[in-house]
Design an enzyme around this catalytic site. Structure first.
Site: not given
Length: 619
Positions: A278, A364, A392
Site C-alpha cells: 500500500k 460483522e 450486514r
C-alpha cells in the site's frame, strides 16, 4: 508531464502500447494519482498499491467484454483513469462528479457497484456462470484484498465456485492491510509464509529443507499434502477446488503480464496470489498506510499536515473518550470493532485496555454473535460499528442478541448521510430496520454532550441498546466529564411556540430550532426513538394544530412512522408532516448540500412546513 497517460482514453489504448512502455505508463499513472487525490481528497494508499495490477489486467484481458470485479472498490482510481475518466478526476466524490467506488451507471467498465467488502468473488462467479449459460467465452476476474478475504462471504463464494468448476479467476491482492491493520489467523498465516526466505527455500529445495528438519520430514512421509498445506497457502485454496498460482510480485509487470496471459488460457477456477505494498511509490504513504488510507487535500511535497486539532470534537472522538472513561469505571466492559479501529474511535481504548479490545476483522456477523457470547457470560460488550456495516449483521442482531434480550450496547457511527462516500456508506436505514425489532432501545443525540450522556444511559440500561450518531462534528456542545445518564425514555421541549410542534430526532434538532424561529414553532428534542416519549407526543398533539417529525433517516418505517403509530394508538387525529430522507438513494457530495437537496436544512424544513400548513389553516 504525462506523455503516455495523456494518450490513454480507453483500455484499447493501453493494449496498443508495447510491453517496454508499460513501466513508464505505471510511473505516470502513479504520479497522476498523487497529483489528483492531493487536490480532491479520497482513498490514496490502496490506489498507489494497485497501479501495476490495474495496467496488467487491462493489458491482458479484453475489457469491458471480460469482466473485472473489484472488491470494496476504494482501489479503483487507476482503473477509472485508464477507462476514459481521467478528465473527470477533479470531480471525484463531489456532487454529480465521479463516485469514489465503482458504479455501474458511471461506466461500462464498472461491472459491479461496490463499497462494502468481500462481495467480488460471489459477483464474479455469477458473471462467469452467466457467460457459460449464454455460451460466451468471456472471462470473469475478482480482485480481492487480504483484509476482505477474512470475511465469511468470500469463503462461501470460494466453496461454491470451486465445487462447480466455474471458469473464474480470483486475484488475492495481499498487502497485509485493509483499513486498520489486518487481524486473525488467516492473515497471520499468509503474512508469516510470504514474508521470509524460508518459503522460497522450501518451495525450491523441499528435500534439503526437510533434511535439516527431521520432524517435518517424518510428517512428510505421513502425507505430502499436509506438509504442503503447512508451509504454503496453496492447499488451503486448492481444497476449495482452485488451481493456486503464486505468490508473485504485484508491482513487477514482467511477472504479472505473462502470468495473467497464461491464466487467461486456462479453464476452471484459478487463484492468483500477488503481493503488493500500500502506498507504493510515495514514501509517506508506504510508511503510514493507515493515515494515508483516506485523505483530505494535501501538498504532495510535504504530505498530510500534522495539523491542529479541530475546533470541535467529532462524535467519534466523544465516543472514544466515553469508552475509555466507562471502561475505567466498569471492568466488565469490552470493546468490539469489525476492522474499523481508527474509523470507529477505538485506538485509545486498545492502548489503555488491550485485554478488553477485540478487532474481529471484516466480519460483522461474527462481531455481533461474539458479543452475544460475551454477554451470556456476564461481560458488557460495546460494539462500535458504522450504520451501513450493521446492515450486514441483521440476522445476528435479531436472532442472537435481541431475541435473547442480551445486554449489548451498539455505538452506531455514520448515521444519516455521509457526504463523499455516497449511498454505499450512508446510514439511512438503521432507525427503520432496528425499530421493528422487539426489545431493542434506540437513542439519537442532538449534540456532543448529549451523545456522551446517551452512551452512558444505554450502557447502564440492561438489554439491547443502540446510540446512533452522525459523522463529523455537531453543534459544539462540550461534554461534561462525569458519566451521568439521562431520564429513560424521556424527551424535552427545547423551544416553546404555537400551532406547530416539531418533533426532532438526533442531528435534526439544530436545523429544526433554526427553522422554528421563522415559524414560531415548538421544538421537542425527542432523544429516544424507542421507547418513544408517548406522554410528550400526546401533550404536544393536544396543544398544537400540526405535528411535524424530522429525522436523518428514510421516512419509511422511521421515527416519524413511530410517532404516527403512537398518535393512532392514542386515538388522536392530527395533521402530521413527516420529514426525512427520500425514498431513493442519495448520491455522494458535500454533506450540507445533500441535506439541503433533501429539504433537511433549516430553510428546507421551514419551507416544507409552511407549504403544509397553508391547507390546514384554510380548513
Amino acid at each position: 508531464m504525462y506523455d503516455l497517460l495523456d494518450q490513454i482514453n480507453s483500455p484499447d489504448d493501453v493494449r496498443a502500447l508495447s510491453r517496454k512502455q508499460l513501466p513508464q505508463l505505471a510511473q505516470e499513472l502513479r504520479d497522476f494519482v498523487v497529483e489528483s487525490v492531493s487536490q480532491t481528497g479520497g482513498h490514496f494508499a490502496s490506489n498507489l498499491g494497485c497501479v501495476e495490477l490495474t495496467i496488467a489486467l487491462h493489458y491482458v484481458f479484453k475489457t469491458p467484454y471480460d469482466r473485472l470485479v473489484w472488491d470494496v472498490g476504494h482501489q479503483t482510481y487507476p482503473h477509472k483513469i485508464l477507462t476514459g475518466r481521467k478528465h473527470r478526476m477533479p470531480t471525484l466524490r463531489q456532487r454529480h462528479g465521479l463516485a469514489g467506488f465503482p458504479k455501474r451507471e458511471e461506466s461500462e467498465y464498472d461491472t459491479f457497484g461496490v463499497g462494502h467488502s468481500s462481495t467480488s468473488i460471489s459477483a464474479a462467479q455469477g458473471m462467469a456462470e452467466a457467460a457459460r449459460l449464454s455460451g460466451e467465452d468471456r472471462k470473469a476476474v475478482a480482485i480481492i484484498g487480504d483484509g476482505a478475504m477474512t470475511a465469511g462471504m468470500a469463503f462461501e463464494a470460494l466453496n461454491n465456485a470451486g465445487g462447480r468448476d466455474t471458469d473464474l479467476l480470483v486475484i488475492l491482492n495481499d498487502n497485509d492491510m485493509s483499513i486498520s491493520p489486518n487481524v486473525g489467523g488467516l492473515n497471520s498465516y499468509l503474512a508469516k509464509l510470504m514474508s521470509g526466505k524460508f518459503y522460497a527455500a522450501f518451495k525450491n529445495t523441499t528435500g534439503k529443507v526437510l533434511d535439516v528438519a527431521p520432524p517435518l520430514k517424518e510428517l512428510a512421509r505421513k502425507g505430502e499434502e499436509h506438509v504442503k498445506g503447512f508451509f504454503t497457502p496453496s492447499t488451503l485454496f486448492e481444497a476449495f477446488g482452485f488451481n493456486y498460482i503464486g505468490p508473485i510480485d504485484g508491482h513487477d509487470l514482467d511477472a504479472l503480464i505473462p502470468t495473467l496471459q497464461n491464466i487467461r488460457a486456462l479453464k476452471g477456477p484459478q487463484f492468483l496470489h500477488i503481493v503488493t505494498k500500500k502506498g507504493q511509490g510515495y514514501k509517506l504513504a508506504e510508511n503510514d498506510p493507515v493515515a494515508y488510507h483516506g485523505v483530505s487535500k494535501f501538498d504532495p511535497a510535504n504530505g498530510l499536515a500534522s495539523g491542529k486539532a479541530p475546533a470541535k470534537q467529532t462524535y467519534t472522538q466523544v465516543f472514544s473518550d466515553w469508552l475509555c472513561d466507562m471502561a475505567a469505571q466498569d471492568e466488565q466492559l469490552v470493546g468490539i470493532t469489525p476492522a474499523m479501529r481508527e474509523g470507529s474511535g477505538l485506538v485509545a481504548f486498545e492502548q489503555a485496555f488491550p485485554e478488553r479490545y477485540f478487532d474481529v476483522g471484516i466480519a460483522e456477523q461474527h462481531a455481533l454473535t461474539f458479543a452475544a457470547g460475551l454477554a451470556c457470560e456476564g461481560k458488557k460488550p460495546v460494539v462500535a460499528i458504522y450504520s451501513t456495516f450493521l446492515q450486514r449483521a441483521y440476522d445476528q442482531l435479531i436472532h442472537d442478541i435481541a431475541l435473547q434480550d442480551l445486554d449489548v450496547t451498539f455505538a452506531i457511527d455514520r448515521a444519516g448521510l455521509v457526504g463523499a462516500d455516497g449511498p454505499t456508506h450512508a446510514g439511512a436505514f438503521d432507525l427503520s430496520f432496528m425499530r421493528c425489532i422487539p426489545g431493542i432501545s434506540i437513542l439519537a443525540p442532538s449534540n456532543e454532550a448529549e451523545c456522551r450522556q446517551m452512551l452512558t444511559t444505554a450502557y447502564l440500561h440492561k438489554g439491547t441498546t443502540a446510540v446512533r450518531y452522525p459523522r463529523g462534528t455537531g453543534p459544539g456542545r462540550t461534554p461534561e466529564a462525569h458519566l451521568e445518564p439521562l431520564p429513560w425514555g424521556k424527551g424535552e421541549i427545547v423551544r416553546n411556540g404555537q400551532k406547530v410542534a416539531i418533533l426532532a430526532f438526533g442531528s435534526m434538532v439544530a436545523p429544526a430550532l433554526e427553522a422554528a424561529e421563522t415559524l414560531n414553532a415548538t421544538v421537542a428534542n425527542m432523544r429516544f426513538v424507542k421507547p418513544l416519549d408517548i406522554e410528550l407526543i400526546t401533550s404536544l398533539a393536544d396543544t398544537h394544530d400540526v405535528i411535524v417529525t424530522v429525522e436523518e433517516n428514510v421516512i419509511a418505517g422511521g421515527a416519524g412512522s413511530a410517532v404516527l403509530e403512537a398518535l393512532v394508538a392514542s386515538r388522536r387525529q392530527k395533521a402530521v408532516l413527516l420529514l426525512g430522507l427520500p425514498d431513493q438513494y442519495v448520491e455522494h457530495g458535500d454533506h450540507a448540500k445533500l441535506l439541503a437537496e433533501c429539504g433537511l436544512d433549516a430553510k428546507g424544513i421551514a419551507e416544507q412546513i409552511q407549504t403544509f400548513i397553508l391547507p390546514v389553516d384554510n380548513l
